[in-house]
Design an enzyme around this catalytic site. Sequence first.
Site, PDB file in Angstrom:
ATOM      1  N   PRO A  33       7.995  11.152   1.068  1.00  0.00           N
ATOM      2  CA  PRO A  33       8.971  11.832   1.937  1.00  0.00           C
ATOM      3  C   PRO A  33       8.424  13.130   2.534  1.00  0.00           C
ATOM      4  O   PRO A  33       8.682  13.436   3.689  1.00  0.00           O
ATOM      5  CB  PRO A  33      10.153  12.092   0.992  1.00  0.00           C
ATOM      6  N   PHE A  38       0.857  -1.185   0.000  1.00  0.00           N
ATOM      7  CA  PHE A  38       0.000   0.000   0.000  1.00  0.00           C
ATOM      8  C   PHE A  38       0.890   1.231   0.000  1.00  0.00           C
ATOM      9  O   PHE A  38       1.776   1.346   0.865  1.00  0.00           O
ATOM     10  CB  PHE A  38      -0.837  -0.065   1.277  1.00  0.00           C
ATOM     11  N   GLY A  57      17.552  -6.747  34.590  1.00  0.00           N
ATOM     12  CA  GLY A  57      18.682  -6.674  33.650  1.00  0.00           C
ATOM     13  C   GLY A  57      18.535  -7.658  32.508  1.00  0.00           C
ATOM     14  O   GLY A  57      18.861  -7.353  31.353  1.00  0.00           O
ATOM     15  N   ARG A  94      11.149 -16.455  39.179  1.00  0.00           N
ATOM     16  CA  ARG A  94      12.337 -15.743  39.683  1.00  0.00           C
ATOM     17  C   ARG A  94      12.137 -15.336  41.155  1.00  0.00           C
ATOM     18  O   ARG A  94      11.111 -14.747  41.506  1.00  0.00           O
ATOM     19  CB  ARG A  94      12.549 -14.491  38.821  1.00  0.00           C
ATOM     20  N   SER A 140       1.613  12.325   7.730  1.00  0.00           N
ATOM     21  CA  SER A 140       0.308  12.485   8.387  1.00  0.00           C
ATOM     22  C   SER A 140      -0.638  13.328   7.546  1.00  0.00           C
ATOM     23  O   SER A 140      -1.846  13.083   7.507  1.00  0.00           O
ATOM     24  CB  SER A 140       0.504  13.157   9.759  1.00  0.00           C
ATOM     25  N   GLN A 147      10.717  -4.330  32.557  1.00  0.00           N
ATOM     26  CA  GLN A 147      11.102  -3.941  33.921  1.00  0.00           C
ATOM     27  C   GLN A 147      11.037  -5.139  34.867  1.00  0.00           C
ATOM     28  O   GLN A 147      11.908  -5.319  35.709  1.00  0.00           O
ATOM     29  CB  GLN A 147      10.143  -2.823  34.391  1.00  0.00           C
ATOM     30  N   ARG A 160      -6.457   0.039  10.652  1.00  0.00           N
ATOM     31  CA  ARG A 160      -6.159   0.370  12.058  1.00  0.00           C
ATOM     32  C   ARG A 160      -6.660  -0.719  13.005  1.00  0.00           C
ATOM     33  O   ARG A 160      -6.113  -0.897  14.102  1.00  0.00           O
ATOM     34  CB  ARG A 160      -6.747   1.756  12.381  1.00  0.00           C
ATOM     35  N   GLU A 184       0.155   3.574   9.988  1.00  0.00           N
ATOM     36  CA  GLU A 184      -1.299   3.613   9.726  1.00  0.00           C
ATOM     37  C   GLU A 184      -1.987   4.708  10.543  1.00  0.00           C
ATOM     38  O   GLU A 184      -3.149   4.570  10.956  1.00  0.00           O
ATOM     39  CB  GLU A 184      -1.926   2.230   9.909  1.00  0.00           C
TER      40      GLU A 184
END
Length: 380
Positions: free
Chosen positions: A128, A123, A340, A268, A132, A336, A243, A363
């Site tokens: 450039p 599509f 790590g 954990r 929007s 989070q 969408r 989109e």
Amino acid sequence: MNLDLTQEQTMLRDTAREFATREVAPRAKHFDASGEWPADLVKRLGDLGLMGVAIPAEYGGSGFDHISYALAMEEISAACASLGVIMSVNNSLASDPIWKHGSDMQKREFLTPMASGKILGCFGLTEPMSGSDAGTMATFAEKDGDNYVINGSKNFITNGPFADLIVVFVMTKKNIGHKGVTAFIVPTKTPGFSASKPDEKLGIHAAQSCSVFFENCRIPESYRLGGEGEGFKVAMGTLDGGRIGIASQALGIARAAFEKAVAYSKERKAFGVPLADKQAIQFMLADMATEIDAARLLIHRAAFLKDKKVRHSRESASAKLFASEMATRVTHKALQIHGGLGYTRECDAERHYRDARITEIYEGTSEIMRIVIAASVLKD
Ligand code: CAA
């Protein structure tokens, strides 16, 4: 709207889930790391009837409704967000406008092979200098007898490097804004059409996108999709459906990140107990679960209205706005929770986090979604 899924919807969801779990998920990390186009999985999507989910069977599709489409998109995207958007572009952005606006010849020649997965669609709206503000495009098609000659370029074209056809929006009249836009179907083997090397992106690496160029690209008038000057409305109506697909992609990404965060929090241990015993983690998981549910309800409402053939611009925009921003929040929390480890390539959390981000942009950005919603709110 009935919240119970029908037998057909459940069947399609389960087919997509089984394929996603067995064949897609184990390879998602590889496709992310390599950026390789998942050619065999794209073909499998076609074999399973997932490239034209809501297109009628007489035109190569599977003839399901759009809730089924949303469910399938969620499952595929939970396994691999790249494969999700490849599927979404073919279903929503390339097949749907030809189904809605195409001539019989266009449906036979282009839609039937595309909805059955034999050829791939893309599509072309963005340029450039026109993202929007889609009505300001510069690509132009000049009428020449029974042909049009297209010159210009489009960018960020998902599926572009591998597509067999592009549904493209160009100006056929200058200086009248969106009323000068016309849609065309251009087979990518047409002389004068070319594609750049793939874009390098933050996420969805395997869903290759590129710029495409039209240099005196001559196509017959019979490839015009809809009337002259009707293209902007074809594009906007198409995006109302697209969408729903992207919102479902965001939902799938969020759900995958959430499920992995739940599993990790049970396994954990920290301070002598599983992470899941800590209220800080429980509150995060509760918010994530609630937001995921809310997104799914918004998506299914928009899909339900699309099936009823009621204008659903606002509902699709609400679904995409909420689902995409929700996916960013949920993948952030999932990373989070993994600490790590979540920041490393070893863990899927960082892939989900990167993949989620684009859903707030393509989109229609979140800002454009708010413009669409506000316009409807203020009109009521
Ligand atoms: N359905 C049908 N008609 C519509 C419509 C819709 N959803 N939305 C607008 N229209 C009509 C209007 O009624 C109006 O018609 P009239 O001229 O007859 O009154 C006409 O279109 C123009 O409407 P607007 O004045 O609202 O147009 P605008 O220029 O202000 O733009 C916009 C509105 C919502 C900002 C629009 O430009 C837009 O959606 N921009 C975002 C573009 C976008 O989503 N790009 C994504 C590219 S595709 C992509 O990302 C693919 C990928 O990689 C996966």
